[in-house]
Design an enzyme around this catalytic site. Structure first.
Site, short mmCIF file in Angstrom:
data_model
loop_
_atom_site.label_atom_id
_atom_site.label_comp_id
_atom_site.label_asym_id
_atom_site.label_seq_id
_atom_site.Cartn_x
_atom_site.Cartn_y
_atom_site.Cartn_z
N SER A 349 0.32 -1.34 -0.12
CA SER A 349 -0.34 -0.17 -0.22
C SER A 349 0.99 1.56 0.00
O SER A 349 1.48 1.68 -0.93
CB SER A 349 -1.46 -0.24 0.92
OG SER A 349 -2.39 0.56 1.15
N ASP A 469 -8.80 -5.82 -5.56
CA ASP A 469 -8.16 -4.54 -4.82
C ASP A 469 -9.29 -3.43 -5.11
O ASP A 469 -8.52 -3.06 -6.13
CB ASP A 469 -6.82 -4.05 -4.90
CG ASP A 469 -6.10 -3.79 -3.93
OD1 ASP A 469 -7.04 -2.33 -2.82
OD2 ASP A 469 -5.12 -3.29 -3.45
N HIS A 499 -7.02 -6.32 -1.15
CA HIS A 499 -5.61 -5.36 -0.63
C HIS A 499 -5.55 -5.90 0.89
O HIS A 499 -4.65 -5.75 1.84
CB HIS A 499 -6.38 -3.94 0.61
CG HIS A 499 -5.58 -2.70 0.38
ND1 HIS A 499 -4.68 -2.66 -0.32
CD2 HIS A 499 -4.96 -2.34 1.40
CE1 HIS A 499 -3.55 -1.38 -0.75
NE2 HIS A 499 -4.18 -1.49 0.76
#
Length: 760
Positions: A349, A469, A499
């Site tokens: 991320s 995601d 994610h």
């Protein structure tokens, strides 16, 4: 379980025998296959003074235990080898399987017995994953088969866990960055947490650039969240212009301070378990949060190249191009004499995003990045096609909200007292610059777009990304991966999850593949490892990974949507509008079931549809007003078994990342029946229908041709499946929630779904 073994390096007989000897296996090329297998098995039971006892607990045949077999005159056969190999890897006869041959086929077992190849089979078996999720050799080392001598030991081109994690060095340094982001007249200092094994050899470094690691301010974050209930703004017609601006760091001076030895220490930091795995294998771990975080100075600039520079300065320090101090008092400097200067960045991320940004600087010393679920353009994270568009699961968030979350200097009361007034000024400037009113691309977002500098990347690149995601959407990796220079080594793992990390999944040897790559790049090991450029998780069945050549094809198939005129009403009744605003998940459920305001088209497929790339909706549309937002989702609709998007734990704490160090669970995506699966989605302000730079007017009740690109994906639909197309306006998870009275009309007879098709 199913084997998808990408990490094993084919090895010659001579090399296999040499590596086995280095591990202490007393095998002899002149002995029979049966004798060598017995010797190997007895070595596995190094905890036992008498190996007859554990050997008798294995079976060689359904009616004979292993000890009896090796004491007999019977010859070694495929049946015996396979049965013993399965047990050595932790599979239990009568529990995990009854018929070994059928079970081996189901596993896609990578070793095929040939008596003349027994040495190579044993070598391969050691590098093969056990039921627990560890390779057999890693499992043996974790039990103490090799001593922790703080030196490198390799097997099949990979480093083994022989570094003592009970005697780690934990220290803090403060790197001077060529920045003054808070404009206080002082160069910013960047706190660096270092964890390294004690070793006489220079160590490579895994660096996790994480703005979260010094703490997060959830209270400030929540106060800063924006209300999504607002009307869609009618924008003036115009052209947007931006310019490429090189980031210019400030000048720094050579440091003449004495070398300090008394460094700040720490006892714990929230670590990343993939880093832990490599820590036990001789790779130092460093965690850096960058400007504007607790222990560092400066302002949280969130995504621009000033923030990137604060991480780059640490790589410069590891290579003696920057100065670090023992403390904020700056009385002594400290050098990274323990480091070999080669760095790989890790993390998911925001962490992976910083890795991408760093790579685009071309900084010397950055040899490789492992970037998971990474952003390549911050505009595409918080905006889409001229719309404010929240990341999935976070309605109301924007980049300045993220700044509030990660500006952890305010968690230190003294820093808050001294610096909060200035911080609020800079935060307000950031809030104005990101222009939440229009949703348009501008210079602020262009300065946070790493794609324009992709050509400068020279390190090896590994990306992982979930095709489910909807936080960091698949376009982020699609665009950066396809923009990378052809001259570099690049790799992409596309999984069917959301994610999430994937290094501890049962079905893919990601950890071991990264070990082989990092030994090549950071330790200079000539291991001849070759990893496919792209590996995709098949969506049609469990635990199946396939090589792919490209992400995005030029071959297309046009699907007609029908003949009707369909009306999409934007307005909801007051109670329904409030209910959806309070719970966007309720809206999604209603949308997918055909209950929310929408135009819905179901397409029954008459042949397989292997999607690879960016689906485009080409629509004939008109709006009853001079504004309009268009949302679309494509579903694989109807009850059938599909992969879930969130991995579940198969076994708890079965993976040992060292020798009784940093245990973690083995996970996998479940395969179970559900009603639908989102394939892709997309959103557009109809005033940006031609391109991102052009703001157009919307003539009332006049037909427009719109091309709406959806999120790229690779997804295989089969003959007889139903492809559901949902067209609507407000999305209560992603877009602004405009409840005004306007409607869109879609002419299906002049509309198509343009699908990129994978070649055979």
């Amino acid at each position: 379980m199913r084997y998808n073994q990408f990490s094993y390096i084919p090895t010659s007989l001579e090399r296999a025998a040499e590596e086995l000897k280095e591990l202490g296996f007393d095998l002899d090329l002149q002995k029979t296959a049966k004798a060598n297998l017995e010797s190997f098995l007895r070595k596995l039971f190094f905890h036992y003074p008498d190996s007859d006892y554990p050997l008798s607990h294995l079976i060689a045949k359904n009616d004979m235990d292993a000890l009896s077999f090796f004491q007999s005159e019977q010859e070694l056969s495929k049946e015996v080898f396979d049965l013993l190999a399965l047990q050595v890897l932790g599979f239990i006869p009568g529990v995990d399987f009854t018929e070994a041959d059928a079970f081996l086929d189901k596993l896609a077992f990578p070793i095929h017995f040939d008596e003349t190849e027994i040495i190579k089979h044993i070598h391969h078996l050691l590098a093969t994953r056990c039921k627990s999720g560890m390779t057999l050799i890693d499992d043996l080392v974790s039990q103490g088969m090799l001593t922790m001598d703080n030196d490198y030991h390799f097997f099949n081109g990979k480093s083994l866990a022989t570094f003592d994690t009970s005697q780690l060095i934990r220290e803090v340094v403060y790197v001077e960055a060529p920045l003054d982001t808070d404009q206080d007249g002082q160069l910013d200092l960047i706190k660096v947490n270092i964890i390294r094994p004690q070793s006489q050899k220079p160590l490579p470094t895994l660096m996790t650039p994480s703005p979260y690691h010094q703490g997060i301010n959830e209270v400030a974050n929540d106060k800063k969240l924006y209300r999504m209930e607002k009307e869609l703004v009618v924008k003036k017609r115009r052209q947007i212009t931006v310019e490429d601006r090189d980031f210019i760091p400030l000048e720094t001076q050579p440091c003449k301070l004495p070398i300090g030895q008394n460094l700040e220490s720490f006892s714990y930091i929230n670590s990343y378990s993939l880093n832990d795995y490599f820590l036990a294998r001789g790779f130092a771990n460093i965690y850096v949060s960058g400007v504007g975080t607790a222990g560092s100075t400066g302002f949280m600039t969130s995504g621009d190249y000033a923030q990137i520079e604060s991480f780059k300065a640490v790589i410069d320090w590891l290579n003696r191009r920057a100065t670090a101090y023992t403390s904020h008092s700056k009385t002594h400097q400290v050098r990274a004499d323990w480091a070999n200067g080669l760095v790989c960045t890790t993390g998911k991320s925001y962490l992976g995003t910083m890795s991408t940004g760093l790579a685009t600087t071309g900084v010397d010393g950055l040899a490789m990045i492992i970037a998971e679920s990474a952003i390549s353009s911050w505009y595409n994270y918080y905006r889409e096609n001229g719309l404010v568009c929240s990341p999935g699961g976070y309605p109301g968030e924007d980049l300045d909200v993220l700044t509030e979350l990660t500006y952890s200097r305010n968690l230190l009361a003294g820093d808050y007292l001294r610096h909060n007034d200035r911080y609020q000024e800079l935060l307000n400037q950031q809030s104005q610059a990101l222009d939440r009113q229009s949703g348009d691309y501008n210079q602020f977002w262009h300065d946070r777009n790493y794609l324009k500098n992709a050509h400068q990347i020279k390190c090896d690149v590994v990306y992982t990304h979930g095709l489910q995601d909807w936080n960091v959407k698949p376009r982020q990796v699609y665009e950066i991966f396809n923009a990378l220079p052809s001259t570099i080594n690049k790799h992409l793992f596309l999984h069917q999850g959301e994610h999430v990390y994937m290094h501890n999944w049962q079905s893919i040897d990601f950890r071991e593949s990264m070990n082989a790559l990092l030994c090549q790049k950071l330790l200079g090991l000539a291991n001849d490892f070759s990893l496919p450029e792209m590996i995709w998780q098949d969506n049609t069945c469990p635990q199946n990974w396939q090589e792919r050549k490209v992400f995005g094809t030029s071959t297309i198939k046009e699907l007609d949507l029908g003949q009707e005129l369909l009306l999409i009403d934007n307005h909801y009744g007051e109670d329904e509008f409030k209910a959806y605003g309070k719970d966007f998940r309720a809206f999604k459920a209603a949308l997918f079931e055909g209950k929310a305001n929408q135009a819905l088209v179901d397409i029954l497929l008459e042949e397989d549809l292997p999607i690879n790339g960016e689906i485009v909706l080409q629509l004939k549309v008109k709006s009853s007003e001079n504004k309009g937002l268009l949302s679309a989702q494509i579903l694989d609709y109807g009850k059938k078994k599909r992969l879930g998007d969130l991995p579940i734990a198969l076994t708890q704490s079965s993976i040992d990342n060292g020798q009784n160090f940093s245990r973690e669970s083995l996970k996998e995506l479940p395969f179970r029946e559900d009603s639908y699966r989102v394939i892709s989605k997309g959103f557009m302000n109809l005033q940006n229908r031609n391109n991102l730079s052009s703001i157009e007017t919307i003539p009332n009740n006049k037909w427009m041709t719109v091309r709406l690109p959806l999120q790229p994906t690779i997804y295989h639909l089969e003959k007889g499946d139903t492809l559901r197309v949902i067209l609507y306006t407000t999305d209560f998870e992603h877009t602004v929630r405009d409840n005004s009275n306007y409607a869109l009309t879609i002419d299906l007879s002049q509309s198509q779904l343009i699908v990129p098709i994978a070649s055979n």
